[in-house]
Write an enzyme that holds these catalytic residues in place. Structure first.
Site, PDB file in Angstrom:
ATOM      1  N   ASP A  88      48.982  23.690 -40.670  1.00 64.36           N
ATOM      2  CA  ASP A  88      48.026  24.743 -41.023  1.00 64.36           C
ATOM      3  C   ASP A  88      48.564  25.713 -42.057  1.00 64.36           C
ATOM      4  OD1 ASP A  88      46.178  23.779 -39.106  1.00 64.36           O
ATOM      5  OD2 ASP A  88      47.295  24.790 -37.537  1.00 64.36           O
ATOM      6  N   GLU A 108      52.306  26.276 -37.984  1.00 66.67           N
ATOM      7  CA  GLU A 108      51.083  25.693 -37.429  1.00 66.67           C
ATOM      8  C   GLU A 108      50.479  26.675 -36.440  1.00 66.67           C
ATOM      9  OE1 GLU A 108      48.934  21.882 -37.303  1.00 66.67           O
ATOM     10  OE2 GLU A 108      51.101  21.669 -37.380  1.00 66.67           O
ATOM     11  N   LYS A 110      47.491  26.980 -33.208  1.00 65.27           N
ATOM     12  CA  LYS A 110      46.547  26.304 -32.320  1.00 65.27           C
ATOM     13  C   LYS A 110      45.849  27.340 -31.450  1.00 65.27           C
ATOM     14  CE  LYS A 110      47.445  22.201 -33.725  1.00 65.27           C
ATOM     15  NZ  LYS A 110      46.446  21.525 -34.589  1.00 65.27           N
TER      16      LYS A 110
END
Length: 258
Positions: A88, A108, A110
């Site tokens: 990301d 990243e 989430k």
């Protein structure tokens, strides 16, 4: 078939991909990318004699090439030529004294679990819309693929600057109590198997502490060999809070500089 049916039903009821992954998840992804770019600017200013670059992705073929450089038997299998991983926040690298690019940050994000917001808004969930909590999904397990691929690419390094930011009710580390609009109080138990998904990610850090910079690889002597561990640094808003840009920036800068 039951799993397929549930996904199809959820897809239909929530108007497609937007509902399954949610605007919160997209916002979370965008935030970590924005912070990564600001960290890169910080590094360029702090270390003007060094060259940095940011990449959105790294190809599977490049990962395989790095593996083959260590041993001819490695990195042999590739079915899709243009396969790649796209964390990301992307990948930040620095050029070393031999003009080789070295990874210093992979980030990243989430987001999983809307239970806190749903309860605060008085929204009931489930097949019959009569439950406070939704059984957690498995979307976060896709994070393991990116972690494993970056670990393969960095197998020759003594550091592993992969940071994963978690947010949502599926990543609690303590019980929290949320009040519905009608005044009823709902307790979210952090150790509930149907709610918590942290145990499905801690395989990526060998069960070491969360919210800790684990960038330096751990070397463990065992009998006649030395074992190298590449551990992802996993950070979670364990009380159900939301990540702030400044805190993410501090963590990412610390890992990059490490």
């Amino acid at each position: 078939m039951r799993q397929s049916g549930r996904l199809a039903s959820q897809h239909k009821e929530s108007h497609g991909v937007e509902g399954i992954f949610g605007s919160e998840a997209k916002t979370h992804d965008t935030l970590v990318r924005r912070v990564a770019m600001s960290v890169m600017k910080y590094l360029e200013a702090e270390y003007p004699r060094l060259s940095f670059r940011h990449r959105n992705s790294i190809s599977k073929s490049e990962i395989n090439s790095a593996l083959r450089s260590l041993d001819a038997e490695l990195g042999q299998t590739l079915f899709v030529r243009d396969a790649s991983i796209q964390p990301d926040g992307g990948i930040i690298e620095v050029k070393d004294d031999l003009d080789s690019w070295r990874i210093i940050l992979v980030s990243e994000a989430k987001y999983q679990g809307k239970d806190i917001d749903n309860i605060r808004q008085g929204i009931l969930v489930g097949k019959n819309n009569d439950q406070d909590l939704m059984v957690a999904g498995n979307a976060i397990e896709r994070a393991h693929k990116n972690i494993s691929e970056i670990a393969n690419y960095m197998l020759s390094e003594s550091h592993f600057p992969y940071v994963l930011f978690l947010e949502g009710s599926n990543f609690l580390t303590q019980d929290i109590i949320i009040t519905r609009p009608d005044g009823r109080r709902v307790t979210l138990h952090y150790d509930s198997g149907s709610l918590n998904r942290l145990d499905r990610l801690t395989a990526a850090n060998y069960g070491m502490p969360l919210n800790t910079n684990l960038c330096r690889n751990k070397f463990i002597p065992h009998k006649d060999k030395m074992i190298m561990l590449q551990a992802a640094s996993i950070y979670t808003q364990g009380d159900g809070g939301k990540w702030e840009e400044g805190e993410m920036s501090r963590i990412m800068s610390d890992i990059a500089e490490t």
